[in-house]
Design a protein around this motif. Sequence first.
Motif, mmCIF file in Angstrom:
data_model
loop_
_atom_site.group_PDB
_atom_site.id
_atom_site.type_symbol
_atom_site.label_atom_id
_atom_site.label_comp_id
_atom_site.label_asym_id
_atom_site.label_seq_id
_atom_site.Cartn_x
_atom_site.Cartn_y
_atom_site.Cartn_z
ATOM 1 N N GLN A 126 -24.605 23.814 27.764
ATOM 2 C CA GLN A 126 -23.697 23.872 26.344
ATOM 3 C C GLN A 126 -25.101 23.420 25.505
ATOM 4 N N PRO A 127 -26.010 23.288 24.894
ATOM 5 C CA PRO A 127 -26.673 22.403 23.815
ATOM 6 C C PRO A 127 -25.237 21.789 23.221
ATOM 7 N N GLU A 128 -26.228 20.770 22.382
ATOM 8 C CA GLU A 128 -25.661 19.829 22.105
ATOM 9 C C GLU A 128 -26.578 19.554 20.779
ATOM 10 N N LEU A 129 -26.466 19.576 19.415
ATOM 11 C CA LEU A 129 -27.377 18.257 18.666
ATOM 12 C C LEU A 129 -27.067 16.707 18.805
ATOM 13 N N ILE A 130 -28.362 16.094 18.962
ATOM 14 C CA ILE A 130 -28.317 14.681 18.529
ATOM 15 C C ILE A 130 -28.636 14.185 17.872
ATOM 16 N N ALA A 131 -29.039 13.124 17.004
ATOM 17 C CA ALA A 131 -28.618 12.808 15.749
ATOM 18 C C ALA A 131 -28.777 11.309 15.828
ATOM 19 N N VAL A 132 -29.424 10.988 14.972
ATOM 20 C CA VAL A 132 -29.718 9.042 15.048
ATOM 21 C C VAL A 132 -29.472 9.112 13.481
ATOM 22 N N ASP A 133 -27.883 8.452 13.404
ATOM 23 C CA ASP A 133 -27.270 7.026 12.135
ATOM 24 C C ASP A 133 -28.411 6.032 11.519
ATOM 25 N N ALA A 134 -30.165 6.228 10.768
ATOM 26 C CA ALA A 134 -30.213 4.525 10.983
ATOM 27 C C ALA A 134 -29.498 3.362 10.147
ATOM 28 N N VAL A 135 -28.519 4.134 9.893
ATOM 29 C CA VAL A 135 -28.451 3.119 8.719
ATOM 30 C C VAL A 135 -27.209 2.024 9.620
ATOM 31 N N ARG A 136 -26.303 2.452 10.652
ATOM 32 C CA ARG A 136 -25.552 2.504 11.700
ATOM 33 C C ARG A 136 -25.934 1.922 13.105
ATOM 34 N N GLY A 137 -27.150 3.297 13.134
ATOM 35 C CA GLY A 137 -27.730 2.576 15.006
ATOM 36 C C GLY A 137 -27.017 3.711 15.924
ATOM 37 N N TYR A 138 -26.197 4.472 15.248
ATOM 38 C CA TYR A 138 -25.357 5.614 15.837
ATOM 39 C C TYR A 138 -26.420 6.637 16.577
ATOM 40 N N ILE A 139 -26.185 6.891 17.871
ATOM 41 C CA ILE A 139 -27.085 7.968 18.561
ATOM 42 C C ILE A 139 -25.773 9.344 18.661
ATOM 43 N N ILE A 140 -25.615 9.929 17.632
ATOM 44 C CA ILE A 140 -24.346 11.130 18.007
ATOM 45 C C ILE A 140 -24.103 12.080 18.675
ATOM 46 N N ALA A 141 -24.264 12.640 19.281
ATOM 47 C CA ALA A 141 -24.090 14.180 19.940
ATOM 48 C C ALA A 141 -22.713 15.064 18.786
ATOM 49 N N VAL A 142 -23.656 16.428 18.318
ATOM 50 C CA VAL A 142 -22.690 16.612 17.104
ATOM 51 C C VAL A 142 -22.528 17.607 17.451
ATOM 52 N N ASN A 143 -21.602 18.384 18.053
ATOM 53 C CA ASN A 143 -20.746 20.039 18.446
ATOM 54 C C ASN A 143 -21.487 21.494 16.826
ATOM 55 N N PRO A 144 -22.112 21.780 16.523
ATOM 56 C CA PRO A 144 -22.720 22.934 15.418
ATOM 57 C C PRO A 144 -21.363 24.002 15.146
ATOM 58 N N GLU A 145 -20.020 23.864 15.956
ATOM 59 C CA GLU A 145 -19.356 24.847 15.213
ATOM 60 C C GLU A 145 -18.098 24.139 14.604
ATOM 61 N N THR A 146 -17.969 22.690 15.490
ATOM 62 C CA THR A 146 -17.110 22.147 15.085
ATOM 63 C C THR A 146 -16.656 20.762 14.329
ATOM 64 N N ASP A 147 -18.180 20.177 14.460
ATOM 65 C CA ASP A 147 -18.728 19.369 13.581
ATOM 66 C C ASP A 147 -18.135 17.888 14.562
ATOM 67 N N ASP A 148 -17.762 17.827 15.295
ATOM 68 C CA ASP A 148 -17.248 17.224 16.574
ATOM 69 C C ASP A 148 -18.110 16.146 17.337
ATOM 70 N N THR A 149 -17.776 14.745 16.703
ATOM 71 C CA THR A 149 -18.943 13.816 16.418
ATOM 72 C C THR A 149 -18.767 12.500 17.206
#
Length: 567
Positions: free
Chosen positions: A35-58
């Motif tokens: 199942q595809p996940e969205l991957i994003a980077v928070d430039a302030v904290r340096g987190y590489i996060i995976a986000v569930n587009p349906e639930t916002d689970d991070t």
Amino acid sequence: MTQSLERHTLRPHGVYALHGLAVLPTANPATGQTQPELIAVDAVRGYIIAVNPETDDTRILNPHNAADFIGVGGMTIWDNTLWFTRGDSIYFCNLDDFIAQRFITLPYALQGLAVQGGAIYVSCQKEALIYVFSRDSQKEITSFYAPGVGVENLAVRGEELWVTDTVEQTVYCMDRGTGSMHFSVLTPFSSPTALTFYPHPELDEDLLYVAYAYEEPYIRDDPNAANPYQLTFRDRTFIHPLHLYHNAENHYTLSNGYRIEMTYTEELSPLDAVELKDFEWHIALPVNTPRQRVHGIESIGLPFETRVIQEQPMAVFKFDHLKPFEARIFGWKAILDVRGIKYNLKPGDVSDLPELPPEYPERYLVDNDNLAMDTDTVQRAARNAVGRETNLLRQVLSIRDYVYDRLEYGIKPHIDTPDVALKRGMGSCGEYVGILLALLRLNGIACRTVGRYKCPAQAELREVPMQPDFNHVWLEFFVPGYGWIPMESNPDGMNDRGPHPLRFFMGLAWYHLELVKGAKFESLMKDGKRLPKTEVSMGDLAINHVRFRILEELPPPTPSTATDPTA
């Protein structure tokens, strides 16, 4: 689920400023499926996060070396490898350990990044360029001009390069080989910082997700302070689907829209004893345009008759006898569908134009609104603004930039004529419009005012009554063979001296409400003539009240969404 994904705003937990987006296929242990996940980077904290587009689970993917990713400018994933920019360098790392390796360093800071096969695309705001490098040799393949003036991020789909620009509030679709522009589209929110295409689980298409990051002002309640209510700022970041419909035939692109309820009412509250008999009160009504559709209008307080005057629908309230100090509330309520629109005309499209319609010169090339077109100051400005340029689009843009360079924005209690405002070097939106009208018309370019309000650009505040801080006007210029093209009249919050953004040149955001075109918004009429201010002043007679409610976000635009482009 289709509707929720198409219009669902993703708000990942615990992040401050997202500056990269990508898609990563992830195995679901519960189902055994990928199942595809969205991957994003928070430039302030340096987190590489995976986000569930349906639930916002991070989930944080790099919990042990987040500090290495602070200040990331752009990010993408290719062949199970994460690529990112930081400072003046491009890095890559394995998704299993997130240990960064430097790929290349350039003379200036880098921002957006995209990888497709053997090609690496990277944007540099300092040089206003997008570079293309070979992934194998690290050598530059080519470069082309970046389309906007702000910080840009990149994504590749097939043979298309997609670019988002923070200042322009725009997403561009370009040819990834040549950099030629296919079209551009306005984003529904300001400061877009990243974009990616996400495969929709139910539709046979990809959702274009755009990330946004900026600071917003808010009132902080501090019970320990002498003044408990303090104005301060906080980070705001989220991800939202960007929908678009590109109308190639009519050269425009529609984007996200909202259904809005707008009310305009007058409260009779005279300052002096005024008595009037047998007169009419005219108030302009919203109009249908390619980006705006009127769903219904009803009266408030008193009934009105709808009458078309100079092609403009007006609400006509009739008064037999207005007695001294009489109290009334009257006006209208309209339900409107509004969208962002961006026209994609190029100078080459307007190189050989037909003549203006015969009735246009006497309506849209004359001084019919105290424009001081006969003064030396305005006529000299009209000549200097265009120089030797003959192309209509370039002339309009030259005039716009000329005015932007010579005026600072400021609100005043009255509107001066263009000659006075040019000498003063400061003007309100009404004075910007006046100068632009005068300079355009003196150069033979038909134009007219449009307005008159903007809904507060807070799309997340559904069903909340909101009042605009000011009224607002902008203009349209006429391109023979194409129709009326919108243009924001003042820099609209941009105070720096060039290069000036093109976001609202040939474009309007969803929150612009088109109520009147080339006519008076409101007037008092008796026996078919406007009542002179010496007899009665509308401002001394009544107080206007304007209110908006954002009801819902609209479904994605389709060919049936747009109305007649010549309206």
